[in-house]
Motif scaffolding. Sequence first.
Motif, short mmCIF file in Angstrom:
data_model
loop_
_atom_site.label_atom_id
_atom_site.label_comp_id
_atom_site.label_asym_id
_atom_site.label_seq_id
_atom_site.Cartn_x
_atom_site.Cartn_y
_atom_site.Cartn_z
N GLN A 190 -0.44 4.37 10.76
CA GLN A 190 -1.48 4.58 9.38
C GLN A 190 -2.40 5.79 9.33
O GLN A 190 -2.64 6.36 10.42
CB GLN A 190 -2.63 3.42 9.70
CG GLN A 190 -3.35 2.99 8.32
CD GLN A 190 -4.03 1.87 8.50
OE1 GLN A 190 -3.84 1.02 9.47
NE2 GLN A 190 -4.39 1.44 7.48
N THR A 194 -7.24 6.82 3.99
CA THR A 194 -6.45 6.43 3.01
C THR A 194 -7.10 5.76 1.58
O THR A 194 -8.09 5.07 1.85
CB THR A 194 -5.31 5.16 3.57
OG1 THR A 194 -4.58 4.68 2.54
CG2 THR A 194 -6.22 4.14 4.07
N ARG A 196 -7.14 3.41 -1.34
CA ARG A 196 -6.49 2.34 -1.95
C ARG A 196 -7.07 1.10 -2.26
O ARG A 196 -8.50 1.27 -2.45
CB ARG A 196 -5.46 1.77 -0.95
CG ARG A 196 -6.05 1.42 0.42
CD ARG A 196 -5.18 0.60 1.48
NE ARG A 196 -4.07 1.82 1.99
CZ ARG A 196 -3.25 1.62 2.90
NH1 ARG A 196 -3.15 0.29 3.52
NH2 ARG A 196 -2.32 2.43 3.01
N HIS A 265 3.42 -10.50 7.44
CA HIS A 265 4.36 -10.39 6.48
C HIS A 265 3.85 -11.01 5.07
O HIS A 265 3.98 -10.37 4.00
CB HIS A 265 5.60 -10.98 6.61
CG HIS A 265 6.50 -10.40 7.74
ND1 HIS A 265 7.31 -9.30 7.53
CD2 HIS A 265 6.36 -10.61 9.08
CE1 HIS A 265 7.76 -9.14 8.80
NE2 HIS A 265 7.38 -9.84 9.58
N PRO A 268 0.63 -11.29 0.80
CA PRO A 268 0.31 -9.87 0.69
C PRO A 268 -1.04 -9.75 0.16
O PRO A 268 -1.60 -10.63 -0.74
CB PRO A 268 1.53 -9.54 -0.46
CG PRO A 268 1.69 -10.86 -0.92
CD PRO A 268 1.64 -11.96 -0.09
N PRO A 270 -3.46 -6.38 -1.59
CA PRO A 270 -3.26 -4.80 -1.92
C PRO A 270 -3.80 -3.82 -1.24
O PRO A 270 -3.16 -2.78 -1.12
CB PRO A 270 -4.21 -5.04 -3.51
CG PRO A 270 -4.25 -6.40 -3.71
CD PRO A 270 -4.14 -7.10 -2.68
N PHE A 272 -3.35 -3.72 2.06
CA PHE A 272 -2.54 -3.55 3.28
C PHE A 272 -0.98 -3.55 2.65
O PHE A 272 -0.52 -3.95 1.81
CB PHE A 272 -2.75 -4.81 4.10
CG PHE A 272 -4.16 -5.07 4.69
CD1 PHE A 272 -4.57 -4.22 5.71
CD2 PHE A 272 -5.04 -5.80 4.11
CE1 PHE A 272 -5.89 -4.34 6.25
CE2 PHE A 272 -6.25 -5.99 4.43
CZ PHE A 272 -6.55 -5.29 5.37
N GLU A 273 -0.11 -3.01 3.55
CA GLU A 273 1.06 -2.60 3.28
C GLU A 273 2.10 -3.46 4.52
O GLU A 273 2.14 -2.92 5.62
CB GLU A 273 1.62 -1.21 3.16
CG GLU A 273 0.78 -0.56 2.11
CD GLU A 273 1.02 0.95 2.33
OE1 GLU A 273 1.92 1.37 3.03
OE2 GLU A 273 0.65 1.74 1.46
N TYR A 276 2.99 -5.24 9.41
CA TYR A 276 2.12 -4.78 10.04
C TYR A 276 1.46 -5.51 11.45
O TYR A 276 1.52 -7.14 11.17
CB TYR A 276 0.56 -4.10 9.33
CG TYR A 276 0.11 -5.03 8.68
CD1 TYR A 276 -0.83 -5.62 9.33
CD2 TYR A 276 0.26 -5.36 7.22
CE1 TYR A 276 -2.15 -6.58 8.89
CE2 TYR A 276 -0.53 -6.37 6.58
CZ TYR A 276 -1.69 -7.20 7.16
OH TYR A 276 -2.56 -7.92 6.66
#
Length: 334
Positions: A190, A194, A196, A265, A268, A270, A272-273, A276
């Motif tokens: 990471q 960032t 986002r 997983h 979801p 927004p 975070f991707e 992780y």
Amino acid sequence: MTGERTAGSPAPDELYERLKAFEGRTTVQGGEGRDPVNEPMIRHWCEAMGDTNPAYPGIAPPTMLQAWTMGGLAGHPAGSARTGAHDELFGLLDDAGCTSIVATDCEQEYPRPLRPGDRVRFDGVIESVSPRKTTALGSGYFITTRMDIHVGDVLVGTHRFRVLKYAPARRSPQPKPSPQPQPRPQPKPQPASTARAARPRPVVNRDNEGFWEGVAEHRLLLQRCAGCATLRFPWLPGCGRCGSPEWETAEASGRGTVFSHVVMHHPPFPAFEPPYAVGLVELAEGVRMVGGITGVPYDKVRIGMPVELEFLRVEDTKGAMELPVFRATAEEAV
């Protein structure tokens, strides 16, 4: 999304008045714990939490308070003392478009410890409903419920639980790229900064504000009991070993090992991707804390892996903040 309505739903002010009418309504009356307070359950809890306080199992850990009121996998038996007020309130919110929910915080008070053999009974009430609030997740209402727990006529604990029942914010759809053969992407560490979507902000209160002040200065501060010198984390108003309310800070080295971890997983979010890794890290000082694991692909994180503290500066739509995370050591990252 401050004043949106679904078809057939009441206007926001009218809805709030209807919600406010639930304040003070009983959700549970005369509920009884399925089992008495008992040593095996205390032992299982302490083993799971890594709590070696010698006071247990002579008394139950205070943070077990809610566990004694739960119905377990089978739920509470038919004819239990639960009313329909909670379901009625949430049904009204669902009909108004507030179909999502997220827990925000809880507060507990412990007038006296629970001991093996105690039989608990409990009463619940809808304590408060906030006016409509707009958050990064969406627009909705904060609902606070309170449970009073007794042994006989003695109040032994109070548990307040707060949730946000909200209508998810609408997000602009992202254009889909033309399908092209792509090599399998490799997870990357990471970045230090960032921009986002807004991340959830930590809940800062009178008990932990000193910790977050230390993080802002790139210091990982633990508490050291002034009575028995026991280190503790997370920050608490008193010592779990000797009960002393007096304490001082101690700066951690930042070195530790992964005690346990999960790979996220779903769901979801927004900010975070996925996927992780999130780890429970045992610090060199002996306490454990939860943090993101960086520096290696998520599927390379392992129990016992050595890690080092670093501070991640995040910039998003709510501004900048510093967060403690744990990076795999250079030897692990090779």
